[in-house]
Design an enzyme around this catalytic site. Structure first.
Site, short mmCIF file in Angstrom:
data_model
loop_
_atom_site.label_atom_id
_atom_site.label_comp_id
_atom_site.label_asym_id
_atom_site.label_seq_id
_atom_site.Cartn_x
_atom_site.Cartn_y
_atom_site.Cartn_z
N VAL A 97 0.83 -1.21 0.00
CA VAL A 97 0.00 0.00 0.00
C VAL A 97 0.86 1.25 0.00
CG1 VAL A 97 -1.92 -1.15 1.15
CG2 VAL A 97 -0.17 -0.04 2.55
N HIS A 113 -4.66 -4.14 -2.32
CA HIS A 113 -5.10 -3.75 -0.98
C HIS A 113 -5.24 -2.24 -0.81
CE1 HIS A 113 -3.31 -7.82 0.52
NE2 HIS A 113 -4.52 -7.95 0.00
#
Length: 284
Positions: A97, A113
């Site tokens: 991320v 994600h």
């Protein structure tokens, strides 16, 4: 290594990357060399369950962001970008991320994600940038960072070493209790959440199907730095193996997908990717 070079030299290789690719950028992963989880992340159920949990998350994340946002792509990220530019790698599905693939120049990155550079209100859906949200938290919590720095200095702590893969950091309860969590600028609720998939939260079905399509259309799947311990990433290895698509896995620790791997390298990502780039990319 020769087998990996041969596989990638054919091109049309999809990539699945995990936290192990970003450790050389100073962002630790959740699991140790033996694959055991070293830290327990906040779950989705805990985050949505109470205002106190959200305050704890944002207090810790506010401090962690000071270090996390300064992370830069490492040589592995740049090698992936160069191999893609050379026509060997296709789309990159990342479990990370941190946005470091994009910062290195990689195209066609699918953030499985989500990304910490955005936030969304769970009540009204309003989105905001993380930088903007950080500025608001700074205004609402004057002196908070300095209090933390003073506390860390007093005990000789190197706070940067505690930053976690999702950007938060360990904080004492009294510091957390003094923190004012961000509120949505539209609905004024304290239900602002980073635009990432927490543990216990599901990846949107449409995104999963898009990733399945990328894997199924590829000539091979290259897994970089993922333990594949959670089904979120492991399912793509299973799908590739079920379709007869070769799977290469490069990471030092054992992975859940080792049995499905066509090629398995227990080696450093940085060294392996550098060797792969050297073998395939002209002018390296």
């Amino acid at each position: 290594m020769d087998d990996l070079v041969d596989l990638v030299s054919a091109g049309d290789v999809a990539v699945l990357s995990g936290a192990g690719l970003s450790t050389e950028s100073g962002i630790p992963d959740y699991r140790g060399p033996d694959g055991t989880r070293r830290v327990e992340p906040m779950s989705y159920g805990t985050f949505v369950g109470s205002s106190e949990a959200r305050r704890r998350y944002w207090a810790r994340s506010y401090i962690g962001w000071q270090r996390f946002s300064q992370a830069a792509p490492n040589r592995g990220h740049h090698d992936v970008a160069a191999l893609q530019e050379g026509g060997y790698l296709g789309a990159v599905i990342t479990q990370n991320v941190d946005g470091l693939h994009q910062a290195a120049g990689t195209r066609d990155v699918v953030e499985l994600h989500g990304s910490l550079d955005r936030a969304v209100c769970l009540t009204c859906g309003e989105t905001t940038t993380r930088d903007g949200l950080h500025e608001r938290m700074t205004e609402a919590n004057p002196g908070f960072l300095q209090r933390f720095v003073d506390r860390a200095a007093a005990v000789g702590s190197q706070w940067g070493e505690q930053v976690r893969p999702d950007g938060d950091i360990v904080l004492s309860d009294d510091l957390v209790d003094s923190f004012h969590a961000p509120r949505c600028l539209v609905c004024d609720r304290d239900t602002v959440k980073p635009a990432v998939v927490f543990f216990g939260e599901s990846v949107p079905k449409s995104l999963v199907e898009r990733c399945f399509a990328l894997v199924e259309s590829a000539g091979a799947l290259l897994v970089l730095g993922s333990s594949l311990s959670v089904m979120s990433g492991y399912r793509f290895v299973r799908r590739a193996a079920a379709r007869g698509i070769p799977v290469a896995i490069v990471t030092k620790s054992a992975t859940r997908g080792d049995a499905e791997a066509t090629i398995r390298l227990h080696e450093s990502l940085g060294d392996t990717l550098a060797a792969l780039r050297s073998a395939l990319v002209a002018g390296f």
